[in-house]
Design a protein around this motif. Structure first.
Motif, short mmCIF file in Angstrom:
data_model
loop_
_atom_site.label_atom_id
_atom_site.label_comp_id
_atom_site.label_asym_id
_atom_site.label_seq_id
_atom_site.Cartn_x
_atom_site.Cartn_y
_atom_site.Cartn_z
N PRO A 54 0.80 -1.23 0.00
CA PRO A 54 0.00 0.00 0.00
C PRO A 54 0.84 1.28 0.00
CG PRO A 54 -0.81 -1.53 1.66
CD PRO A 54 0.46 -2.10 1.14
N MET A 55 2.11 1.19 0.41
CA MET A 55 2.95 2.38 0.41
C MET A 55 3.30 2.85 -0.99
SD MET A 55 5.49 1.60 3.66
CE MET A 55 6.62 2.92 3.21
N HIS A 56 2.96 2.06 -2.02
CA HIS A 56 3.10 2.56 -3.39
C HIS A 56 2.10 3.69 -3.66
CE1 HIS A 56 6.01 -0.42 -4.61
NE2 HIS A 56 5.23 -1.40 -4.20
N ASN A 57 1.06 3.75 -2.84
CA ASN A 57 0.09 4.84 -2.92
C ASN A 57 0.69 6.06 -2.21
OD1 ASN A 57 -2.09 6.61 -2.02
ND2 ASN A 57 -3.50 5.04 -2.77
N ASP A 58 0.85 7.16 -2.92
CA ASP A 58 1.48 8.35 -2.35
C ASP A 58 0.71 8.89 -1.16
OD1 ASP A 58 3.49 8.22 -4.23
OD2 ASP A 58 2.52 9.62 -5.62
N GLU A 59 -0.61 8.75 -1.18
CA GLU A 59 -1.41 9.26 -0.08
C GLU A 59 -1.14 8.47 1.20
OE1 GLU A 59 -6.10 10.50 0.79
OE2 GLU A 59 -5.55 9.31 -0.98
N VAL A 60 -1.03 7.15 1.06
CA VAL A 60 -0.72 6.31 2.22
C VAL A 60 0.66 6.65 2.76
CG1 VAL A 60 -0.29 3.94 2.97
CG2 VAL A 60 -2.23 4.44 1.47
N GLN A 93 -3.09 3.15 13.69
CA GLN A 93 -2.52 3.70 12.47
C GLN A 93 -2.29 2.62 11.41
OE1 GLN A 93 0.99 5.61 13.99
NE2 GLN A 93 -0.10 7.43 14.71
N LEU A 94 -1.85 1.45 11.84
CA LEU A 94 -1.63 0.37 10.88
C LEU A 94 -2.92 -0.24 10.37
CD1 LEU A 94 1.38 -1.88 11.95
CD2 LEU A 94 1.24 -0.26 10.08
N ALA A 95 -4.03 0.03 11.03
CA ALA A 95 -5.30 -0.60 10.67
C ALA A 95 -6.02 0.13 9.55
CB ALA A 95 -6.20 -0.68 11.90
N PHE A 96 -5.35 1.06 8.86
CA PHE A 96 -6.01 1.73 7.74
C PHE A 96 -6.43 0.69 6.70
CE2 PHE A 96 -1.57 1.55 6.32
CZ PHE A 96 -1.69 1.15 5.00
N ARG A 97 -7.47 1.00 5.96
CA ARG A 97 -7.98 0.07 4.95
C ARG A 97 -7.84 0.71 3.58
NH1 ARG A 97 -13.45 -1.31 5.26
NH2 ARG A 97 -12.86 -3.25 4.22
N ALA A 98 -7.44 -0.12 2.61
CA ALA A 98 -7.24 0.36 1.25
C ALA A 98 -7.75 -0.69 0.27
CB ALA A 98 -5.77 0.66 0.98
N LYS A 99 -8.43 -0.26 -0.74
CA LYS A 99 -8.97 -1.18 -1.74
C LYS A 99 -7.84 -1.96 -2.41
CE LYS A 99 -12.00 -1.30 -5.79
NZ LYS A 99 -12.80 -0.48 -6.74
N GLN A 104 0.76 9.91 4.67
CA GLN A 104 0.13 9.83 5.98
C GLN A 104 1.06 9.17 7.00
OE1 GLN A 104 -3.29 10.93 7.24
NE2 GLN A 104 -1.68 10.80 8.77
N LEU A 105 1.77 8.12 6.58
CA LEU A 105 2.71 7.46 7.48
C LEU A 105 3.85 8.39 7.86
CD1 LEU A 105 2.93 3.92 5.81
CD2 LEU A 105 1.58 4.60 7.81
N VAL A 106 4.34 9.17 6.91
CA VAL A 106 5.40 10.14 7.22
C VAL A 106 4.90 11.15 8.25
CG1 VAL A 106 6.76 12.04 6.26
CG2 VAL A 106 6.57 9.88 5.00
N LYS A 107 3.68 11.61 8.09
CA LYS A 107 3.12 12.59 9.03
C LYS A 107 2.99 11.98 10.42
CE LYS A 107 -0.92 15.55 9.77
NZ LYS A 107 -2.24 15.99 9.21
N TRP A 108 2.53 10.74 10.50
CA TRP A 108 2.34 10.10 11.81
C TRP A 108 3.66 9.82 12.51
CZ3 TRP A 108 -1.71 6.11 9.71
CH2 TRP A 108 -3.00 6.66 9.82
N TRP A 109 4.65 9.36 11.75
CA TRP A 109 5.84 8.78 12.36
C TRP A 109 7.06 9.69 12.41
CZ3 TRP A 109 5.37 3.41 9.47
CH2 TRP A 109 4.23 2.76 9.96
N SER A 110 7.07 10.76 11.63
CA SER A 110 8.26 11.62 11.63
C SER A 110 8.00 13.00 12.20
CB SER A 110 8.82 11.74 10.21
OG SER A 110 7.91 12.42 9.37
N THR A 111 6.76 13.31 12.55
CA THR A 111 6.45 14.60 13.16
C THR A 111 5.64 14.37 14.43
OG1 THR A 111 4.39 14.85 11.90
CG2 THR A 111 6.40 15.74 10.91
N GLY A 112 5.84 15.20 15.41
CA GLY A 112 5.09 15.08 16.65
C GLY A 112 5.61 13.97 17.54
N PRO A 113 4.88 13.68 18.62
CA PRO A 113 5.33 12.65 19.56
C PRO A 113 5.18 11.25 18.97
CG PRO A 113 3.15 13.47 20.17
CD PRO A 113 3.63 14.33 19.04
N VAL A 114 5.93 10.33 19.55
CA VAL A 114 5.82 8.93 19.14
C VAL A 114 4.44 8.40 19.54
CG1 VAL A 114 6.74 6.61 19.52
CG2 VAL A 114 8.30 8.55 19.35
N PRO A 115 3.75 7.69 18.65
CA PRO A 115 2.42 7.18 19.01
C PRO A 115 2.50 6.16 20.13
CG PRO A 115 3.16 6.22 16.94
CD PRO A 115 4.14 7.29 17.28
N GLY A 116 1.45 6.10 20.92
CA GLY A 116 1.35 5.05 21.93
C GLY A 116 1.13 3.70 21.27
#
Length: 362
Positions: A314-320, A342-348, A323-335
């Motif tokens: 799914p990371m071949h999708n630029d939108e996915v 975050q990993l539970a996103f769904r993609a066709k 979003q991962l870059v935003k979650w994991w490289s900015t702000g605090p580390v997720p609990g």
């Protein structure tokens, strides 16, 4: 002053009371003492012991519910308390519903979450059953696991992700077995920091031997345990310098270094075309092929990512990916729970199991 009180047992003028008392005393003094029969107080053979009786106070009366004025309850805001994960390209609405539990002799959890915080380093791990396996009532074939180790006198963290081949009936057992054996054999080995390639080749050879032996014990074909594997060993040193790390893999599970907002591949990926993946991929134990090994340095604000193709595809999708870059490289580390969400996103068209381990340098 006259009194109409009649003499009674409590009156000193009642001679009959004194007479009855004297008689009672004399009877008591003349009555011979009662002696216990021989053996009294000892339980005879075969007798059933009588239970001791204990007084139990009655239960407290139940607490009465307190009525709350409807006007005191704030109205709903209209926003869900627990929002569902993101969706991309309109996946099937019922694809992620676990209709029933798989019928297996060994239980396999739908979702596994883990994580830990060290001095200057944070790790999160998640392994989720994919939409396809949930809908078809099949087990999660991925495995993600974390272990602390001491290698050549250095404390280290072992991260392991494995993806059982979907075409094999026991690959869910194989992925878990490969990770467990990797932990055992890595702990016994030496020289990983000095010669990573030779040490990794030696460790994986012993993992293959262990998986073949397990297949013989179970009486099943070794190919039914087939699984890919990607792992990393990262030293747990004080954060005054970048940490050394060694990554290795067999098959198409992979590793990235998320640095400055970009996912940098740790291996030269020969499976760029998704159509090629899944048909002739290398796997343990029967077709390991060449073990790929690399050395990495994990600095502050770097994120080492290990994952199965349930995430890398799914990371071949630029939108996915964005979003991962935003979650994991900015702000605090997720609990830990947030990371699983975050990993539970769904993609066709991406209904495979999804597993990942992220290691943040801080």
């Amino acid at each position: 002053m006259s009194s109409d009180r009649r003499p009674g047992p409590e009156s000193p003028d009642d001679d009959s009371w004194r007479r009855h008392t004297d008689e009672a005393v004399s009877v008591t003094e003349e009555t011979p003492p009662v002696t216990a029969p021989p053996g009294a107080g000892r339980q005879a053979a075969g007798d059933v012991p009588r239970p001791l009786m204990r007084w139990v106070p009655p239960p407290e009366p139940p607490v009465q519910p307190v009525r709350v004025d409807d006007e005191a309850v704030p109205p709903p805001s209209g926003e869900a308390v627990f929002a569902p994960p993101p969706e991309y390209r309109r996946p099937h609405p019922k694809g992620g519903v676990a209709r029933r539990l798989p019928r297996l002799p060994e239980a396999v959890a739908d979702t596994v979450l883990d994580g830990a915080d060290f001095d200057g380093l944070t790790v999160r791990a998640a392994s989720l059953r994919g939409d396809d396996h949930r809908y078809l009532t099949e087990p999660r074939q991925d495995t993600a696991a974390l272990w602390p180790l001491t290698l050549d006198g250095t404390d280290a963290l072992l991260c392991c992700v494995a993806d059982g081949l979907g075409s094999q009936p026991n690959s869910h057992l194989g992925s878990a077995l490969a990770c467990r054996l990797l932990r055992e054999e890595t702990g016994r080995g030496a020289g990983l920091w000095d010669d990573p390639a030779a040490a990794a080749q030696d460790v994986l050879g012993r993992v293959v031997s262990g998986m073949l032996a397990d297949a013989r014990t179970r009486g099943i074909g070794a190919e039914t345990l087939s699984t890919t594997l990607v792992a990393a060993v990262v030293e747990l040193t004080p954060p005054d310098r970048p940490r050394r790390g060694v990554v290795l893999r067999v098959g198409d599970s992979t590793a990235y270094m998320l640095r400055d907002g970009l996912f940098l591949e740790c291996f030269e990926d020969a499976h760029k075309d998704e159509a090629v993946q899944g048909s002739g991929t290398n796997a343990l134990p029967g077709n390991p092929g060449a073990v790929e090994v690399g050395a990495v340095l994990l600095g502050n604000d770097d994120v080492l990512v290990l994952c199965t193709d349930g995430l890398s595809n799914p990371m071949h999708n630029d939108e996915v990916k964005a979003q991962l870059v935003k979650w994991w490289s900015t702000g605090p580390v997720p609990g830990i729970l947030e990371f699983g969400w975050q990993l539970a996103f769904r993609a066709k068209s991406y209904g495979d199991d999804r597993s990942a381990i992220c290691v943040w340098g801080r």
